[in-house]
Scaffold this motif. Structure first.
Motif, short mmCIF file in Angstrom:
data_model
loop_
_atom_site.label_atom_id
_atom_site.label_comp_id
_atom_site.label_asym_id
_atom_site.label_seq_id
_atom_site.Cartn_x
_atom_site.Cartn_y
_atom_site.Cartn_z
N ASP A 163 1.01 -1.60 -0.62
CA ASP A 163 -0.41 0.15 0.39
C ASP A 163 0.62 1.27 -0.01
N VAL A 164 -0.06 2.24 -0.83
CA VAL A 164 0.89 3.72 -1.26
C VAL A 164 0.52 4.22 0.41
N GLU A 165 0.60 5.78 1.35
CA GLU A 165 -0.12 6.40 1.42
C GLU A 165 -0.23 7.55 0.13
N PRO A 166 -1.19 8.03 0.79
CA PRO A 166 -1.82 9.10 -0.63
C PRO A 166 -2.07 10.47 0.44
N LEU A 167 0.10 10.28 1.02
CA LEU A 167 0.39 11.74 1.47
C LEU A 167 0.78 12.72 0.50
N ALA A 168 0.20 14.28 1.09
CA ALA A 168 0.16 15.78 0.47
C ALA A 168 1.13 15.49 0.10
N GLY A 169 1.25 15.94 -1.42
CA GLY A 169 2.92 16.42 -2.22
C GLY A 169 3.94 15.32 -3.11
N ARG A 170 2.15 13.67 -2.95
CA ARG A 170 3.43 12.58 -2.94
C ARG A 170 2.63 12.47 -4.86
N LEU A 171 3.58 11.92 -5.42
CA LEU A 171 2.81 11.28 -6.97
C LEU A 171 3.25 9.93 -6.74
N ALA A 172 1.94 9.06 -7.13
CA ALA A 172 2.35 7.80 -8.09
C ALA A 172 2.52 7.64 -9.77
N LEU A 173 3.93 7.26 -10.14
CA LEU A 173 3.46 7.06 -11.65
C LEU A 173 3.90 5.60 -11.86
N PHE A 174 3.19 5.32 -12.57
CA PHE A 174 3.47 3.81 -13.14
C PHE A 174 2.45 2.95 -13.88
N ARG A 175 3.31 2.05 -14.86
CA ARG A 175 2.54 1.89 -16.85
C ARG A 175 1.48 1.01 -16.49
N SER A 176 0.32 2.45 -17.40
CA SER A 176 -0.82 1.84 -17.29
C SER A 176 -1.71 0.73 -18.06
N ASP A 177 -0.83 0.21 -18.37
CA ASP A 177 -1.29 -1.85 -19.37
C ASP A 177 -0.59 -2.81 -17.96
N THR A 178 0.32 -2.77 -16.89
CA THR A 178 0.56 -3.59 -16.25
C THR A 178 0.46 -3.88 -15.04
N VAL A 179 0.04 -2.65 -14.62
CA VAL A 179 0.28 -2.36 -13.13
C VAL A 179 -1.12 -2.46 -12.56
N GLU A 180 -1.07 -3.00 -11.84
CA GLU A 180 -2.78 -3.28 -11.08
C GLU A 180 -2.61 -2.69 -9.91
N HIS A 181 -4.33 -2.47 -9.86
CA HIS A 181 -3.76 -1.16 -8.46
C HIS A 181 -5.39 -1.23 -7.81
N ALA A 182 -5.89 -0.70 -6.61
CA ALA A 182 -7.26 -0.07 -6.22
C ALA A 182 -6.29 0.54 -5.34
N VAL A 183 -7.76 1.10 -5.01
CA VAL A 183 -8.11 2.53 -3.98
C VAL A 183 -8.45 2.10 -2.39
N ARG A 184 -7.51 2.18 -2.13
CA ARG A 184 -8.56 1.35 -0.28
C ARG A 184 -9.53 2.36 -0.14
N PRO A 185 -11.06 1.54 0.70
CA PRO A 185 -12.34 2.32 1.31
C PRO A 185 -11.75 3.36 2.18
N ALA A 186 -11.65 4.82 2.37
CA ALA A 186 -11.79 6.30 2.82
C ALA A 186 -11.62 6.14 4.23
N LYS A 187 -11.82 6.51 4.91
CA LYS A 187 -11.86 7.04 6.05
C LYS A 187 -12.73 8.77 6.38
N VAL A 188 -11.45 9.19 5.46
CA VAL A 188 -11.83 10.60 5.54
C VAL A 188 -11.88 10.78 3.87
N LEU A 189 -11.92 12.39 4.16
CA LEU A 189 -12.30 12.65 2.84
C LEU A 189 -10.14 12.68 1.97
N ARG A 190 -10.59 11.98 0.81
CA ARG A 190 -9.66 11.72 -0.26
C ARG A 190 -9.36 12.39 -0.99
N ARG A 191 -8.33 13.49 -1.49
CA ARG A 191 -8.73 14.01 -2.57
C ARG A 191 -6.97 14.00 -3.78
N SER A 192 -7.07 13.78 -4.55
CA SER A 192 -6.25 13.35 -5.37
C SER A 192 -6.21 13.79 -7.24
#
Length: 208
Positions: A163-192
């Protein structure tokens, strides 16, 4: 990896070898604050809509798969902070092109809000019948995020996940065709700000 301290060659190498790179301090706190004000403005204007899945011709909404709210950004964002962010991403795209032997030509992106309980199930970003998304990115704007707030980006790798924490100012960059990913349920408002670097100009309807 710290964006300020890392070289472009190190970033490109990480993408080539691991298909993913996490860059801290891609945005300063001042830039995060400016983007949050743009989010607040568009939220007050009720510009966010329920997100769907699939491209223009196979588009549908399914809240059992995805329950975030988004607002697509046009070629010329109406807020200075959004325009500056687009220019920053376009500059990174131009820098990565020769290092990764890519022909990236355009960027599409949207603002994303995950209210408490919202999530996005496991998926890849490249459409089956449209392979123009080459690199995906998510830039997080969550001031004061702490363990237990949810909304982590879950990356699936062979044999497990992390898991990658959604910390302010952080950028996640990855291949669109191969990297399987999900967003875990938010407990507070999450913006990106979430988007994709494309190998063709945007001259067709955007839908996702």
């Amino acid at each position: 990896m710290n964006y300020v301290q890392s070289s472009l060659e190190e970033i490109a190498d990480a993408l080539a070898e691991q298909e993913l790179v996490i860059l801290d301090q891609f945005l300063s706190q001042q830039e995060v604050d400016a983007l949050l004000r743009a989010f607040d403005y568009h939220a007050q204007e009720e510009d966010f809509k329920a997100a769907g899945i699939g491209n223009t011709y196979l588009y549908t909404q399914d809240k059992s798969i995805r329950s975030d709210r988004i607002m697509w950004l046009s070629d010329n964002p109406d807020k200075d902070a959004l325009s500056d962010f687009k220019k920053r991403i376009e500059a990174l795209m131009a820098d990565l092109n020769p290092l990764l032997f890519l022909s990236l030509r355009d960027v599409e992106m949207h603002l994303a809000e995950y209210t408490p309980g919202a999530f996005y199930e496991k998926h890849v970003d490249q459409f089956k019948k449209n392979g123009h998304r080459i690199l995906s990115f998510a830039c997080y704007l969550n001031r004061g995020w702490q363990d237990g707030d949810g909304g982590e980006l879950r990356i699936f790798k062979e044999g497990g996940h992390f898991d990658v924490e959604p910390l302010a100012g952080r950028l996640a960059l990855f291949r669109s065709d191969t990297v399987e990913h999900a967003v875990r349920p938010a407990k507070v408002l999450r913006r990106s700000i979430t988007g994709w670097m494309l190998d063709r100009p945007i001259d067709f309807p955007i839908q996702d």
